[in-house]
Design an enzyme around this catalytic site. Structure first.
Site, PDB file in Angstrom:
ATOM      1  N   LYS A   1      -9.821  -3.947   7.041  1.00 60.86           N
ATOM      2  CA  LYS A   1      -8.629  -3.596   7.845  1.00 60.86           C
ATOM      3  C   LYS A   1      -9.087  -3.406   9.078  1.00 60.86           C
ATOM      4  O   LYS A   1     -10.406  -2.706   9.362  1.00 60.86           O
ATOM      5  CB  LYS A   1      -8.067  -2.139   7.064  1.00 60.86           C
ATOM      6  CG  LYS A   1      -7.037  -1.473   7.903  1.00 60.86           C
ATOM      7  CD  LYS A   1      -6.546  -0.366   7.137  1.00 60.86           C
ATOM      8  CE  LYS A   1      -5.398   0.556   7.749  1.00 60.86           C
ATOM      9  NZ  LYS A   1      -4.844   1.469   7.023  1.00 60.86           N
TER      10      LYS A   1
ATOM     11  N   ARG B   1       0.131  10.200   1.490  1.00 59.97           N
ATOM     12  CA  ARG B   1       0.693  11.457   2.108  1.00 59.97           C
ATOM     13  C   ARG B   1       1.704  12.433   1.682  1.00 59.97           C
ATOM     14  O   ARG B   1       2.020  13.241   2.492  1.00 59.97           O
ATOM     15  CB  ARG B   1       1.142  10.710   3.798  1.00 59.97           C
ATOM     16  CG  ARG B   1       0.188  10.215   4.225  1.00 59.97           C
ATOM     17  CD  ARG B   1       0.867   9.406   5.648  1.00 59.97           C
ATOM     18  NE  ARG B   1      -0.056   8.270   6.115  1.00 59.97           N
ATOM     19  CZ  ARG B   1       0.402   7.331   6.794  1.00 59.97           C
ATOM     20  NH1 ARG B   1       1.463   6.907   7.055  1.00 59.97           N
ATOM     21  NH2 ARG B   1      -0.734   6.524   7.124  1.00 59.97           N
TER      22      ARG B   1
ATOM     23  N   GLU C   1       0.977  -1.398  -0.066  1.00 63.38           N
ATOM     24  CA  GLU C   1       0.104   0.050  -0.057  1.00 63.38           C
ATOM     25  C   GLU C   1       0.903   0.986   0.070  1.00 63.38           C
ATOM     26  O   GLU C   1       1.731   1.312   0.994  1.00 63.38           O
ATOM     27  CB  GLU C   1      -0.875   0.139   1.193  1.00 63.38           C
ATOM     28  CG  GLU C   1      -1.535   1.391   1.491  1.00 63.38           C
ATOM     29  CD  GLU C   1      -2.337   1.552   2.927  1.00 63.38           C
ATOM     30  OE1 GLU C   1      -2.337   0.463   3.701  1.00 63.38           O
ATOM     31  OE2 GLU C   1      -2.431   2.571   3.221  1.00 63.38           O
TER      32      GLU C   1
HETATM   33  C1  3PG Z   1      -1.576   3.034   8.236  1.00 61.60           C
HETATM   34  O1  3PG Z   1      -1.332   4.081   7.643  1.00 61.60           O
HETATM   35  O2  3PG Z   1      -2.239   2.252   8.129  1.00 61.60           O
HETATM   36  C2  3PG Z   1      -0.685   3.018   9.599  1.00 61.60           C
HETATM   37  O3  3PG Z   1      -0.087   4.312   9.732  1.00 61.60           O
HETATM   38  C3  3PG Z   1       0.370   2.103   9.504  1.00 61.60           C
HETATM   39  O4  3PG Z   1       0.645   2.156  10.807  1.00 61.60           O
HETATM   40  P1  3PG Z   1       2.193   1.712  11.711  1.00 61.60           P
HETATM   41  O5  3PG Z   1       2.848   2.687  11.035  1.00 61.60           O
HETATM   42  O6  3PG Z   1       1.723   1.670  12.877  1.00 61.60           O
HETATM   43  O7  3PG Z   1       2.491   0.235  11.085  1.00 61.60           O
END
Ligand code: 3PG
Length: 210
Positions: A131, A48, A44
Site C-alpha cells: 500500500k 475504526r 477493506e
Molecule cells: C485509509 O484508511 O486507507 C484511508 O483513510 C482512506 O483514505 P481516503 O479516505 O482518502 O480514501
C-alpha cells in the site's frame, strides 16, 4: 495459497479496493452486496468502529466477497481479524510485531510504505505488493512514477487522497495494480441506505481501466 498469491489475487480483483467504515452492523451485508453488484468484490473494512469485527464476520460469506481488515497494528488485531473471517490485512506501514503476527496467525498482509527505503525494506521481507500511504500527501502520482523507474519490482496500491477524479491517472502507471479509497461508500449514502447509488459508484470504479 501462500500469502503473496492471496495479496496478488486481492490486488488484481478490481481497479479499486473500497475502504469501508461501518458503524451499523445491519449495513454490512447490503454494502458488500452493492459493491459486488458494481464489480468490486474486494473491500477493506476499517477497524475504526465497535462493530468492525462483526461487520467482517457478517460479509465473509457473501458470495464473491474478499474481505480484508485495516488498519492492523497489533498482534491482537491480526488475531481478531483472522478469527472474524478476514482474508487479508492492510496497514499504512509495517513493524516487526505486525509482520510476525501475520505469519503466526496466517493472515496475508498488504503493508504500507511511502518512501523508497520503506519500500525496499518491505521488499527484503518478501512484500512485492505494498500500500502506498498516504498517497496524495506523500508525493502522489509523481512520486509513484519515480518509484516505478527506480523500483520496478514493487507494485503499489496507492491509498489516501485517491478519488474518482484522480484514480485513473494513478492506474495508468506501470507499478500501480489498484487503488484504495473511501469515496465508493460515502457516509451520506450509507446512512440513507442508498445501495443502488453505491453500486453505481462501484460500477464506475470497476470500469476505470476500460
Ligand atoms: C485509509 O484508511 O486507507 C484511508 O483513510 C482512506 O483514505 P481516503 O479516505 O482518502 O480514501
Amino acid at each position: 495459497m501462500n500469502h503473496n498469491k492471496t495479496i496478488a489475487k486481492v490486488c488484481n480483483a478490481a481497479p479499486v479496493i473500497p475502504v469501508v467504515t461501518i458503524s451499523r452492523i445491519e449495513d454490512a451485508r447490503p454494502i458488500a452486496h452493492a459493491l459486488v453488484a458494481g464489480g468490486l468484490p474486494c473491500l477493506e473494512i476499517t477497524l475504526r468502529t465497535k462493530v468492525a469485527l462483526d461487520a467482517i464476520a457478517a460479509v465473509a460469506d457473501v458470495e464473491d466477497v474478499i474481505v480484508g481488515a485495516g488498519t492492523l497494528i497489533t498482534s491482537d488485531q491480526v488475531n481478531d481479524a483472522k478469527e472474524a473471517g478476514a482474508v487479508f490485512g492492510v496497514s499504512p506501514g509495517f513493524s516487526t510485531t505486525l509482520i510476525d503476527a501475520t505469519k503466526r496467525f496466517d493472515l496475508p498482509l498488504l503493508p504500507g510504505s511511502s518512501t523508497a527505503s520503506e519500500a525496499m525494506q518491505l521488499l527484503e521481507k518478501g512484500f512485492s505488493y505494498q500500500k502506498f500511504f498516504p498517497a496524495a500527501s506523500s508525493g502522489g502520482f509523481e512520486k509513484l512514477r519515480s518509484l516505478a523507474e527506480a523500483l520496478p519490482q514493487i507494485t503499489f496500491c496507492p491509498t489516501g487522497g485517491v478519488t474518482s477524479e484522480n484514480a485513473k491517472q494513478y492506474l495508468k502507471l506501470p507499478n500501480i495494480i489498484c487503488v484504495g479509497g473511501s469515496w465508493i461508500t460515502p457516509n451520506a449514502l450509507v446512512s440513507s441506505g442508498d445501495w443502488k447509488k453505491i453500486t453505481q459508484i462501484a460500477r464506475h470504479a470497476s470500469a476505470l481501466l476500460e
